[in-house]
Scaffold this active site. Sequence first.
Site, PDB file in Angstrom:
ATOM      1  N   HIS A 199      -4.013 -32.524  23.317  1.00  0.00           N
ATOM      2  CA  HIS A 199      -3.490 -31.190  23.012  1.00  0.00           C
ATOM      3  C   HIS A 199      -2.462 -31.238  21.880  1.00  0.00           C
ATOM      4  CE1 HIS A 199      -2.985 -26.993  23.779  1.00  0.00           C
ATOM      5  NE2 HIS A 199      -1.710 -27.109  24.083  1.00  0.00           N
ATOM      6  N   GLU A 238     -18.634 -25.285  27.082  1.00  0.00           N
ATOM      7  CA  GLU A 238     -17.856 -26.516  26.895  1.00  0.00           C
ATOM      8  C   GLU A 238     -18.083 -27.555  27.985  1.00  0.00           C
ATOM      9  OE1 GLU A 238     -13.667 -25.598  26.842  1.00  0.00           O
ATOM     10  OE2 GLU A 238     -13.917 -23.941  28.234  1.00  0.00           O
ATOM     11  N   ASP A 284     -14.016 -30.162  24.453  1.00  0.00           N
ATOM     12  CA  ASP A 284     -14.363 -30.534  25.824  1.00  0.00           C
ATOM     13  C   ASP A 284     -15.846 -30.849  25.961  1.00  0.00           C
ATOM     14  OD1 ASP A 284     -12.042 -30.694  27.368  1.00  0.00           O
ATOM     15  OD2 ASP A 284     -11.878 -28.523  27.519  1.00  0.00           O
TER      16      ASP A 284
END
Length: 758
Positions: free
Chosen positions: A362, A603, A627
Amino acid sequence: MLNILRVIVQKVNAAKTLQAALEIIVHEVRVAMKTEVCSVFLFDSDENCYTLMASEGLNQSAIGTKLLRSEGLVGQVGLREEPINLQDAGSHPKYRYLKESGEERFHAFLGVPIIHHRAILGVLVVQQQEVRFFDETEESFLVTMSAQLAAVIAHAEASGSLARQEAGRATKDTRFVGVAGAPGVAIGEAVVLSPPAYLSAVPDRPADDIKRELKQLGRALKAVRKEMKATAKKLAPSLPPEEIALFDVYRGMLDDNAIGAEVRAIIEQGQWAQGALRQVIEEHVKNFEVMEDSYLRERASDIRDLGRRVLSHLQQQNQTKEVVYPDSCVLISEELTPAMLGEVPRDKLVGLVSVKGSGNSHVAILARAMGVPTVMGAVDLPFTRINGMELIIDGNLGRVYPSPSVELRKYYQEVVDQEREFVAGLDVLRDKPCITTDETRVALWVNTGLMTDVARSLDRGAEGVGLYRTEVPFMIRERFPSEKEQQEIYREQLKAFAPFPVTMRTLDIGGDKELSYFPIKEDNPFLGWRGIRVTLDHPEIFLVQVRAMIKASVGLNNLRIMLPMVCSVAEVEEALHLIHRAHGEVVSEGMDVKLPPVGVMIEVPAAVYLVREFSRRVDFLSVGTNDLTQYLLAVDRNNPRVAELYHSMHPAVLAALRSIVRDARAEGAAVSVCGEMAGDPAAAVLLVAMGYEVLSMNATNLPRIKWVLRNISAQWAKGLLEAVVTMDNASVIQSTMELAMRKAGLGKVMANPRTSED
């Protein structure tokens, strides 16, 4: 056997230098295996040879002897990358007698490679006079020992090269390799940050005022002794006397004639209090950890806890001292967090380095959104020792260069200058449409999460928002934001981009996105409770958020709602029911607002096979390639150990992407890409060739992608796609794409081509 392994590794970890570590290895392994010889040869890739670095059993005059890469049995172990076990080494055709070593009397030979991150570091050898094979147990022990020591040796080598550089004896630039996190090159001064009360992350730093550091240490020690006394008194009724007595022992350890004195001595040598504390506590912990007695060994955790307590008080005292960041700041931490990024003024932050994490964690995604060159997963970087050093950060290739030479700095300064000039030249494209040379129109949208993204996105010609991360406002608070607070936040985004569409993803927490006030603790968070699973289990959170979104869109009508981590039709239908309910409640309050388009993110692998079913129920689809790649390849995108396996151009990922757009088109559904692939020039070419008409990316990359797509034809892209989909290797596909783009004159947007040091 396990205890022997653990003790050896701990002793090696405690070594101050690489040579000391190697000498510990040969001694301890020789004793453990009851052999007559143990030696370590290290491989030098620059000289392409092995050097005998340490030995017990061979003549010490042989230390420093070199062998070519393919020379002798040592060379064969390295070439084969597997053990060689011989009962009479001298009879082997590859045997190379080292005259000065005195090894002619030794017959039995067992050599195992030392490998770290697929690279050969050296060879660990044991020998005996007896003519015999080493048995399976002995061979397994040495293989296990080698595997355990590989990372330790790699780190010791890295620290040693840094030490030589600090002493002015470096013969070449020291390079630490990590993972490319965010593209670009930065040159700046290292600032090491450590999380609260985390000893191992505390950097070395010269003391500005030794007297003040000593006073702060005294106050911290006194406070912890007081805490220990209070704790002992509180627990006295429920613990036996011998356990309570331990608290007195620990308090005594903090006195001025024990640990306290050791820390003071290091401070007086010029080290700040926190760094001195770390050095002393780590030394004591290592001493306890190698003790044979299990009870005493367990006390290492108690010593570590004492250190954390003292550190916590030292950090509290330093909170009032304002950190002064250099104008060109390279922020470094063992594990960067989103909160750390906000601590440095944006105009001073030029680069980021994280010891842990990968290019798709992230923090790396946020760094790309901010346009800050970043290196992740630099696991061998001795980060506590580089505070204040000048660094070069190569975010294209994932490299860190501390205290670079004049020549290297000059080269990278030219790269920085050329990049700045190229980016400045892209401003003329801001208001021009993204159309290929053969008239294929591609819409370029942006991924956002903060209001600060808005101006940057519009300045770069964004035509909409393909992903607004609604979890960001949740993450920067200490509680769930109210419906009114959310409405105000969403209204700002919608109004700023109107009349362009804004796609708001419903709350997506879990995995690597945590809320401090809503902790989710799981053994495998990426396969656990996250995304739509959380919000469907908590409709009170979901309904409040959706109502806030709909209310925020009144009079603007540019809202799109997107559902994350969907893997079944049932989840879509349940979410649609709640969205219709929320819309009805808003309308019943007297607001005139349309039901916004609703879409799902593709995803997870299951969703790839349900594209047609989803297309019949929702208004649009958007592919989250981050993802999707992670789940298709079973690779944790935050784990630097497997970062090389995470590749968005893997044949399976490309096949899934083609399948998604084909099935969506068959149902007449709109489909876009909002993952990081959209912002990669080579990947964007392939996505356009597949038929994706909307690409959403971070604002930093948007001008580059527009420049690339305006300079190619869709037909050329389709030709490239047809060529690479027949390939079975992701790296070959990547190389093929980069070569084709360079030949087409698009090399300016590719990674820095400096590879001569590889």
